[in-house]
Design an enzyme around this catalytic site. Structure first.
Site, PDB file in Angstrom:
ATOM      1  N   HIS A 171      24.143  27.514  20.387  1.00 32.02           N
ATOM      2  CA  HIS A 171      23.906  27.676  18.955  1.00 32.02           C
ATOM      3  C   HIS A 171      24.552  28.982  18.488  1.00 32.02           C
ATOM      4  O   HIS A 171      24.565  29.983  19.221  1.00 32.02           O
ATOM      5  CB  HIS A 171      22.412  27.792  18.649  1.00 32.02           C
TER       6      HIS A 171
ATOM      7  N   SER B 243      11.507   6.460  34.609  1.00 31.63           N
ATOM      8  CA  SER B 243      12.248   7.241  35.615  1.00 31.63           C
ATOM      9  C   SER B 243      11.486   7.417  36.928  1.00 31.63           C
ATOM     10  O   SER B 243      12.022   8.003  37.877  1.00 31.63           O
ATOM     11  CB  SER B 243      12.573   8.629  35.059  1.00 31.63           C
TER      12      SER B 243
ATOM     13  N   LYS C 144      10.379  27.231  11.782  1.00 23.15           N
ATOM     14  CA  LYS C 144      10.099  27.838  13.093  1.00 23.15           C
ATOM     15  C   LYS C 144      10.667  29.244  13.123  1.00 23.15           C
ATOM     16  O   LYS C 144      10.039  30.180  13.625  1.00 23.15           O
ATOM     17  CB  LYS C 144      10.736  27.006  14.210  1.00 23.15           C
TER      18      LYS C 144
ATOM     19  N   CYS D 247      14.574  27.599  20.448  1.00 23.31           N
ATOM     20  CA  CYS D 247      15.851  28.168  20.922  1.00 23.31           C
ATOM     21  C   CYS D 247      16.516  29.089  19.889  1.00 23.31           C
ATOM     22  O   CYS D 247      16.998  30.174  20.227  1.00 23.31           O
ATOM     23  CB  CYS D 247      16.810  27.059  21.335  1.00 23.31           C
TER      24      CYS D 247
HETATM   25  N1  LIG Z   1      17.557  20.937  24.031  1.00 24.22           N
HETATM   26  C1  LIG Z   1      17.211  22.165  23.673  1.00 24.22           C
HETATM   27  O1  LIG Z   1      18.043  23.060  23.404  1.00 24.22           O
HETATM   28  C2  LIG Z   1      15.778  22.560  23.628  1.00 24.22           C
HETATM   29  C3  LIG Z   1      15.487  23.900  23.477  1.00 24.22           C
HETATM   30  C4  LIG Z   1      14.168  24.295  23.448  1.00 24.22           C
HETATM   31  C5  LIG Z   1      13.184  23.350  23.559  1.00 24.22           C
HETATM   32  N2  LIG Z   1      13.487  22.020  23.681  1.00 24.22           N
HETATM   33  C6  LIG Z   1      12.379  21.077  23.804  1.00 24.22           C
HETATM   34  O2  LIG Z   1      12.339  20.554  25.119  1.00 24.22           O
HETATM   35  C7  LIG Z   1      11.892  19.216  25.094  1.00 24.22           C
HETATM   36  C8  LIG Z   1      12.899  18.318  25.800  1.00 24.22           C
HETATM   37  O3  LIG Z   1      14.158  18.452  25.201  1.00 24.22           O
HETATM   38  P1  LIG Z   1      15.484  17.849  25.843  1.00 24.22           P
HETATM   39  O4  LIG Z   1      16.575  18.297  24.974  1.00 24.22           O
HETATM   40  O5  LIG Z   1      15.555  18.121  27.303  1.00 24.22           O
HETATM   41  O6  LIG Z   1      15.241  16.253  25.617  1.00 24.22           O
HETATM   42  P2  LIG Z   1      15.809  15.016  26.438  1.00 24.22           P
HETATM   43  O7  LIG Z   1      17.142  15.310  26.988  1.00 24.22           O
HETATM   44  O8  LIG Z   1      15.648  13.859  25.530  1.00 24.22           O
HETATM   45  O9  LIG Z   1      14.776  14.840  27.676  1.00 24.22           O
HETATM   46  C9  LIG Z   1      13.436  14.483  27.505  1.00 24.22           C
HETATM   47  C10 LIG Z   1      12.709  14.514  28.834  1.00 24.22           C
HETATM   48  O10 LIG Z   1      11.324  14.233  28.617  1.00 24.22           O
HETATM   49  C11 LIG Z   1      10.930  13.122  29.405  1.00 24.22           C
HETATM   50  N3  LIG Z   1       9.919  12.346  28.697  1.00 24.22           N
HETATM   51  C12 LIG Z   1      10.032  11.760  27.477  1.00 24.22           C
HETATM   52  N4  LIG Z   1       8.879  11.128  27.169  1.00 24.22           N
HETATM   53  C13 LIG Z   1       8.041  11.311  28.221  1.00 24.22           C
HETATM   54  C14 LIG Z   1       6.721  10.889  28.507  1.00 24.22           C
HETATM   55  N5  LIG Z   1       6.015  10.141  27.637  1.00 24.22           N
HETATM   56  N6  LIG Z   1       6.161  11.261  29.677  1.00 24.22           N
HETATM   57  C15 LIG Z   1       6.854  11.991  30.565  1.00 24.22           C
HETATM   58  N7  LIG Z   1       8.116  12.436  30.347  1.00 24.22           N
HETATM   59  C16 LIG Z   1       8.694  12.084  29.187  1.00 24.22           C
HETATM   60  C17 LIG Z   1      12.213  12.323  29.585  1.00 24.22           C
HETATM   61  O11 LIG Z   1      12.068  11.452  30.694  1.00 24.22           O
HETATM   62  P3  LIG Z   1      12.946  10.093  30.806  1.00 24.22           P
HETATM   63  O12 LIG Z   1      14.311  10.490  31.274  1.00 24.22           O
HETATM   64  O13 LIG Z   1      12.192   9.307  31.822  1.00 24.22           O
HETATM   65  O14 LIG Z   1      12.957   9.460  29.441  1.00 24.22           O
HETATM   66  C18 LIG Z   1      13.188  13.456  29.833  1.00 24.22           C
HETATM   67  O15 LIG Z   1      13.076  13.947  31.135  1.00 24.22           O
HETATM   68  C19 LIG Z   1      11.645  18.886  23.630  1.00 24.22           C
HETATM   69  O16 LIG Z   1      10.280  19.115  23.363  1.00 24.22           O
HETATM   70  C20 LIG Z   1      12.506  19.864  22.889  1.00 24.22           C
HETATM   71  O17 LIG Z   1      12.019  20.134  21.623  1.00 24.22           O
HETATM   72  C21 LIG Z   1      14.774  21.605  23.728  1.00 24.22           C
END
Ligand SMILES: NC(=O)c1ccc[n+]([C@@H]2O[C@H](COP(=O)([O-])OP(=O)(O)OC[C@H]3O[C@@H](n4cnc5c(N)ncnc54)[C@H](OP(=O)(O)O)[C@@H]3O)[C@@H](O)[C@H]2O)c1
Length: 329
Positions: free
Chosen positions: A234, A38, A205, A126
């Site tokens: 949720h 990205s 968790k 969450c």
């Molecule tokens: N979704 C939820 O409700 C929620 C709630 C609490 C916590 N979380 C946590 O938040 C995190 C992200 O969740 P999400 O739902 O937003 O996931 P997601 O939609 O899959 O987005 C992942 C993000 O991380 C980036 N990324 C992945 N690998 C990377 C790397 N090696 N170096 C730099 N950036 C990287 C991706 O960039 P690219 O677009 O370039 O791949 C994207 O911006 C996770 O750890 C998850 O457990 C999520």
């Protein structure tokens, strides 16, 4: 303030940008960070355009705060590098939550544990955040003995890949699977991976983070976490056994008076929380409040929240607001 958003192109990252703008967080320079694929992509924030950079570039730019939501492995490797450069990291992954040296914070409940020395701060899971927003005031008044919680979790909790899987199943398109099974018209009794005790990581968790945030090892939690084909938030069916008895109307009043909690509870008017109405909101919503008639001092309730807002982005930014308001960053 110079703010880095790590994972800016992801589900949580995008909501973080929205919440930073909505709450008028004093961002003077935004550093959007994502994976190599990205880098160079344009991100719009408050009418300005910013280019996505990689993690190494972001560290060298020395932001005051870095909001991380790019998965546990990225946090484990990069949060210490930001911290070393003087940046305060607020991390959304599970990488640091149970680390004894790291604070796990829901600002309404335990922001007072934060100090200037905390350079990596963990944002809770969450499902834990929304449950504890409702439980913390009740624990203070009636003392919780045991909680039995069943979750009905939105696919947005698994990130962009999961939303795409459901879209593909609607339209019949082929694509990458975020889950081991179809999610359309299904309920999957597995959120995250299994641990040796037969529970999933998501379930554990809820058990472990609850004790840490409430600062009370005597609160026992038994959890079952289910993924359902829902967006918006949720939902949780929560059964709570207290040490002391309660009056159901007092419980309603107490929750009504709790900042960040909205009570939606009227069986006459069929008023209760639902994910389609929680979507995009910062509060957590509580309804179906009723006495468990099968045993003493026990309450049932239904708790719904947008996992991307209070469950992730909003809570993270509230931590950042607390740090700035109290001169801790
Ligand atoms: N979704 C939820 O409700 C929620 C709630 C609490 C916590 N979380 C946590 O938040 C995190 C992200 O969740 P999400 O739902 O937003 O996931 P997601 O939609 O899959 O987005 C992942 C993000 O991380 C980036 N990324 C992945 N690998 C990377 C790397 N090696 N170096 C730099 N950036 C990287 C991706 O960039 P690219 O677009 O370039 O791949 C994207 O911006 C996770 O750890 C998850 O457990 C999520």
């Amino acid at each position: 303030m110079k703010i880095a958003v790590v994972g800016a192109t992801g589900m949580v990252g995008e909501v973080m940008l929205k919440v930073l703008a909505e709450r008028n967080f004093p961002v003077t320079e935004l550093i959007p960070v994502a994976s190599e694929k990205s880098v160079g992509k344009e991100i719009e924030f408050k009418g300005n355009k910013y280019r996505v950079v990689n993690l190494a570039t972001a560290v060298s730019m020395k932001p005051q705060i870095a909001l991380f939501s790019a998965g546990g492995d990225t946090s484990k490797e990069w949060a210490p590098k930001f911290a070393e450069a003087g940046t305060t990291v607020i991390d959304n992954s599970s990488a640091w939550r149970m680390d004894a040296d790291k604070k796990l914070v829901i600002p309404e409940i335990n922001a007072d544990v934060l100090t200037k020395d905390d350079k990596i701060i963990a944002n809770p899971n969450c499902s834990t955040i929304q449950m504890l927003m409702a439980l913390a005031p009740l624990h203070k008044k009636y003392t919780i003995k045991r909680v039995v919680v069943s979750t009905y979790q939105s696919i947005t909790g698994t990130g962009v890949k999961a939303v795409q899987q459901l879209e593909n199943e609607y339209t019949g398109a082929q694509g990458e699977m975020a889950y081991p099974y179809p999610i359309h018209r299904n309920a999957i009794p597995q959120c995250d991976v299994f641990e040796d005790n037969g529970y999933t990581k998501e379930e554990m968790k809820l058990v472990r983070e609850t004790k840490k945030i409430l600062g009370d090892d005597t609160v026992n939690v038994s959890a079952t976490a289910i993924r359902i084909p829902v967006v918006g938030g949720h939902s949780e069916a929560v059964n709570i056994e207290f040490v002391n008895d309660f009056d159901v109307n007092d419980v309603r009043r107490l929750l009504h008076e709790t900042p960040g909690v909205t009570v939606q509870d009227n069986t006459d008017t069929k008023t209760y929380p639902m994910p389609i109405y929680a979507e995009g909101k910062d509060d957590i919503f509580v309804g179906r409040i009723r006495r468990d008639e099968s045993q003493p001092n026990t309450l049932n309730m239904w708790v719904v929240a947008d996992n991307l807002r209070k469950g992730a982005a909003t809570n993270t930014i509230q931590i950042a607001e607390y740090l700035t308001a109290n001169g801790l960053v």
